[in-house]
Design a protein around this motif. Structure first.
Motif, mmCIF file in Angstrom:
data_model
loop_
_atom_site.group_PDB
_atom_site.id
_atom_site.type_symbol
_atom_site.label_atom_id
_atom_site.label_comp_id
_atom_site.label_asym_id
_atom_site.label_seq_id
_atom_site.Cartn_x
_atom_site.Cartn_y
_atom_site.Cartn_z
ATOM 1 N N TRP A 103 -0.799 -39.195 -48.682
ATOM 2 C CA TRP A 103 0.365 -39.637 -47.897
ATOM 3 C C TRP A 103 1.265 -38.435 -47.605
ATOM 4 O O TRP A 103 1.832 -38.322 -46.514
ATOM 5 N N TRP A 104 1.400 -37.559 -48.584
ATOM 6 C CA TRP A 104 2.213 -36.350 -48.395
ATOM 7 C C TRP A 104 1.651 -35.498 -47.270
ATOM 8 O O TRP A 104 2.390 -34.962 -46.443
ATOM 9 N N HIS A 105 0.320 -35.362 -47.235
ATOM 10 C CA HIS A 105 -0.297 -34.607 -46.151
ATOM 11 C C HIS A 105 0.007 -35.242 -44.793
ATOM 12 O O HIS A 105 0.257 -34.527 -43.806
ATOM 13 N N LEU A 106 -0.024 -36.558 -44.735
ATOM 14 C CA LEU A 106 0.325 -37.232 -43.484
ATOM 15 C C LEU A 106 1.774 -36.945 -43.114
ATOM 16 O O LEU A 106 2.096 -36.700 -41.945
ATOM 17 N N ALA A 107 2.651 -36.941 -44.113
ATOM 18 C CA ALA A 107 4.064 -36.639 -43.860
ATOM 19 C C ALA A 107 4.227 -35.219 -43.313
ATOM 20 O O ALA A 107 5.066 -34.982 -42.432
ATOM 21 N N LEU A 108 3.435 -34.262 -43.808
ATOM 22 C CA LEU A 108 3.505 -32.898 -43.280
ATOM 23 C C LEU A 108 3.114 -32.867 -41.805
ATOM 24 O O LEU A 108 3.716 -32.118 -41.019
ATOM 25 N N CYS A 109 2.122 -33.659 -41.435
ATOM 26 C CA CYS A 109 1.750 -33.732 -40.018
ATOM 27 C C CYS A 109 2.928 -34.240 -39.191
ATOM 28 O O CYS A 109 3.223 -33.704 -38.111
ATOM 29 N N HIS A 110 3.600 -35.259 -39.680
ATOM 30 C CA HIS A 110 4.768 -35.784 -38.970
ATOM 31 C C HIS A 110 5.853 -34.711 -38.839
ATOM 32 O O HIS A 110 6.494 -34.591 -37.787
ATOM 33 N N SER B 50 9.508 -40.675 -39.258
ATOM 34 C CA SER B 50 8.230 -41.170 -39.775
ATOM 35 C C SER B 50 7.928 -40.557 -41.138
ATOM 36 O O SER B 50 7.417 -41.237 -42.038
ATOM 37 N N ALA B 51 8.242 -39.269 -41.304
ATOM 38 C CA ALA B 51 8.027 -38.621 -42.598
ATOM 39 C C ALA B 51 8.902 -39.246 -43.671
ATOM 40 O O ALA B 51 8.448 -39.515 -44.792
ATOM 41 N N LEU B 52 10.160 -39.505 -43.329
ATOM 42 C CA LEU B 52 11.073 -40.104 -44.297
ATOM 43 C C LEU B 52 10.663 -41.536 -44.617
ATOM 44 O O LEU B 52 10.802 -41.989 -45.760
ATOM 45 N N GLN B 53 10.129 -42.238 -43.634
ATOM 46 C CA GLN B 53 9.657 -43.599 -43.873
ATOM 47 C C GLN B 53 8.479 -43.601 -44.843
ATOM 48 O O GLN B 53 8.370 -44.483 -45.710
ATOM 49 N N LEU B 54 7.590 -42.602 -44.703
ATOM 50 C CA LEU B 54 6.490 -42.497 -45.653
ATOM 51 C C LEU B 54 6.989 -42.239 -47.068
ATOM 52 O O LEU B 54 6.413 -42.734 -48.040
ATOM 53 N N ILE C 210 5.294 -42.788 -50.800
ATOM 54 C CA ILE C 210 5.353 -41.710 -51.786
ATOM 55 C C ILE C 210 6.197 -42.079 -52.997
ATOM 56 O O ILE C 210 5.838 -41.791 -54.136
ATOM 57 N N ARG C 211 7.336 -42.748 -52.769
ATOM 58 C CA ARG C 211 8.182 -43.154 -53.890
ATOM 59 C C ARG C 211 8.325 -44.660 -54.015
ATOM 60 O O ARG C 211 9.154 -45.153 -54.794
ATOM 61 N N ALA C 212 7.502 -45.404 -53.297
ATOM 62 C CA ALA C 212 7.629 -46.865 -53.347
ATOM 63 C C ALA C 212 7.435 -47.401 -54.762
ATOM 64 O O ALA C 212 8.158 -48.303 -55.204
ATOM 65 N N GLY C 213 6.466 -46.853 -55.481
ATOM 66 C CA GLY C 213 6.216 -47.323 -56.838
ATOM 67 C C GLY C 213 6.923 -46.519 -57.904
ATOM 68 O O GLY C 213 6.742 -46.763 -59.098
ATOM 69 N N GLU C 214 7.738 -45.546 -57.490
ATOM 70 C CA GLU C 214 8.466 -44.670 -58.419
ATOM 71 C C GLU C 214 7.535 -44.114 -59.495
ATOM 72 O O GLU C 214 7.800 -44.201 -60.698
ATOM 73 N N SER C 215 6.431 -43.524 -59.032
ATOM 74 C CA SER C 215 5.457 -42.929 -59.946
ATOM 75 C C SER C 215 6.120 -41.888 -60.840
ATOM 76 O O SER C 215 7.011 -41.152 -60.410
ATOM 77 N N THR C 216 5.652 -41.802 -62.074
ATOM 78 C CA THR C 216 6.154 -40.787 -63.008
ATOM 79 C C THR C 216 5.138 -39.673 -63.225
ATOM 80 O O THR C 216 5.328 -38.819 -64.088
ATOM 81 N N ILE C 217 4.038 -39.663 -62.453
ATOM 82 C CA ILE C 217 3.030 -38.614 -62.569
ATOM 83 C C ILE C 217 3.580 -37.331 -61.953
ATOM 84 O O ILE C 217 4.113 -37.341 -60.839
ATOM 85 N N ALA C 218 3.457 -36.227 -62.657
ATOM 86 C CA ALA C 218 4.073 -34.966 -62.222
ATOM 87 C C ALA C 218 3.604 -34.546 -60.833
ATOM 88 O O ALA C 218 4.402 -34.081 -60.013
ATOM 89 N N ARG D 30 18.419 -40.206 -52.066
ATOM 90 C CA ARG D 30 17.061 -40.256 -52.618
ATOM 91 C C ARG D 30 16.847 -39.259 -53.746
ATOM 92 O O ARG D 30 16.001 -39.470 -54.623
ATOM 93 N N TRP D 31 17.585 -38.163 -53.729
ATOM 94 C CA TRP D 31 17.424 -37.147 -54.773
ATOM 95 C C TRP D 31 17.748 -37.697 -56.161
ATOM 96 O O TRP D 31 17.161 -37.256 -57.156
ATOM 97 N N ASP D 32 18.689 -38.617 -56.264
ATOM 98 C CA ASP D 32 19.159 -39.060 -57.577
ATOM 99 C C ASP D 32 18.021 -39.677 -58.393
ATOM 100 O O ASP D 32 17.832 -39.332 -59.572
#
Length: 450
Positions: free
Chosen positions: A248-255, A263-267, A272-280, A303-305
């Protein structure tokens, strides 16, 4: 180099799918080990659960424990790395007699778990030279080459082993790994060909898909890359894919390259953060995307917080400086500059070794440069970031990931009216991606500042 007291009768033991002996394994445990390796290679499905089942079935199965340690340590997370060290201690107590394969992997793991990744990679290099069909050694070695930004070995480790895989299961996964190595080494036509061949053999190979996406990113083929990633979504965005957020990040870079900032911010929000993953790895992607957006003037709101808070569990200034750089972005974005600088203080207390050197040589100037940029001290930021961006064989990540340093440096030169530097950096960027709207926007803004 490797050794230990070898177990007897290895040739008659249960083997994995590539023909390597698995001391202590039952047929069922061997199947579970192979399943874990396939999941590891595909970045899809939990690779640890089959190993736990294999160990429960066959408590003397050392390679299953070793594979689990590799998965833990390659997360580049302090807690998981500590877990890998515990596994090694348990193996030392429970398996006083080691097979040659186990001894080689443990030697590499002992180096990796204390942050000496280059040593770990070299141990696996030598082992693979004599045992090129050790799938786990290639999987772990390839990731080490990525974590150490060793572009040459990303390509050559797999190239050395590939001839031995002509009629071996999972050969297509090696093609996907080779594709990424070729891309990082700048051989884009061969990289794309290898990646597409791998995808023809296994459409769900997310690593091969990601290698082709990298080629398009590096060649400035943003529109084609956007459409390629979208078209193949069913193959890489499954719920159990560990690489889906990175893709998804790669797609955002294309945008971003196409000027499609919303569109990048929507992704970012929807995927990218919809599930609030904790994986580094996922946190690094999120930080890098937000930072790029903010640098070019997009309002990312609050969003930074959330992201900064998520980073607190991994950022320690000692485990992996590449992660700490991204944590610093999140801390700075959230208005927590002191937390970013505290990473440098923590690093001073690290044990001697490769990670402490990386932080001193690259992590410190990058983090200090990011802080200087945030404070509006653009000349200072440029002086810190310019030498730090020239990373080879250290610090980690791909060319596409490390480009965030160059984005910040270029923007600092423009804002600081450092005209000669700005013009030269923009010329460099345009030579690589002449059609990039981002690069053309840098150029237009730089001209206005003259």
């Amino acid at each position: 180099m490797v050794g230990g007291n070898l177990r007897l009768g290895e040739a008659a033991m249960i083997q994995d799918r590539q023909g390597n002996s698995l001391p202590g394994a039952s047929p069922k445990a061997a199947e579970l080990f192979d399943l874990s390796c396939r999941r590891f290679a595909r970045f899809r499905g939990d690779p640890v659960a089959p190993l736990d089942d294999a160990i429960a079935d066959s408590p003397e199965f050392g390679m299953a424990k070793i594979a689990k340690a590799w998965i833990y340590v390659m997360s580049t997370e302090p807690g998981a790395t500590a877990g890998a060290r515990r596994i090694l201690r348990d193996i030392e107590k429970e398996h006083p007699a080691l097979s040659e394969r186990e001894a080689a992997h443990i030697e590499a793991l002992q180096a990796a778990t204390v942050g000496n990744w280059t040593v770990a990679g070299r141990v696996l290099d030598m082992w693979s030279a004599f045992h090129p069909r050790d799938y786990l050694a290639l999987l772990a070695g390839h990731q080490i080459d990525f974590l150490t930004a060793n572009a040459r070995n990303l390509r050559d480790r797999i190239a050395r082993a590939l001839p031995a895989w002509e009629k071996v299961p999972e050969r297509s996964f090696l093609l996907g790994m080779l594709a990424f190595g070729l891309e990082e080494a700048g051989d884009y036509p061969r990289a794309e060909a290898a990646g597409r061949e791998a995808l023809e053999k296994d459409a769900d190979d997310a690593w091969a898909h990601h290698a082709v996406a990298h080629v398009m990113e590096m060649q400035g083929r943003a529109e084609e890359g956007r459409d390629f990633i979208r078209r193949r979504r069913a193959h890489w965005a499954q719920p159990d894919s560990f690489l889906k957020i990175h893709n998804w990040w790669h797609l955002a870079l294309c945008h971003l390259e196409l000027g499609e900032f919303e569109s990048a911010l929507q992704l970012y929000d929807d995927e990218i953060r919809a599930g609030e993953s904790t994986i580094a790895m996922n946190l690094a992607d999120a930080a890098a995307l937000l930072w790029r957006l903010q640098v070019i003037g997009v309002d990312v709101g609050e969003r930074w917080d959330e992201l900064a808070e998520a980073w607190t569990q991994h950022a320690d200034g000692r485990c992996y400086p590449f992660n700490d750089m991204h944590a610093a972005m999140a801390f700075i974005g959230a208005g927590r500059r002191n937390d970013a600088l505290d990473l440098l203080v923590a690093a001073e207390g690290a044990e001697p070794g490769e990670m402490r050197d990386w932080m001193a040589q690259t992590g410190r100037p990058v983090i200090e440069g990011l802080v200087a940029f945030d404070r509006g001290h653009y000349m200072e930021a440029a002086e810190l970031l310019f030498p730090a961006r020239q990373i080879y064989g250290t610090f980690g990540g791909s060319h596409a990931q490390r480009d965030v340093i160059d984005w910040t440096l270029t923007e600092a030169a423009i804002r600081g009216k450092i005209h000669g530097l700005a013009d030269s950096l923009i010329a460099e960027r345009l030579s690589l991606r002449p059609g990039s709207r981002i690069n053309r926007a840098f150029q237009a803004r730089s001209k206005k500042e003259h």
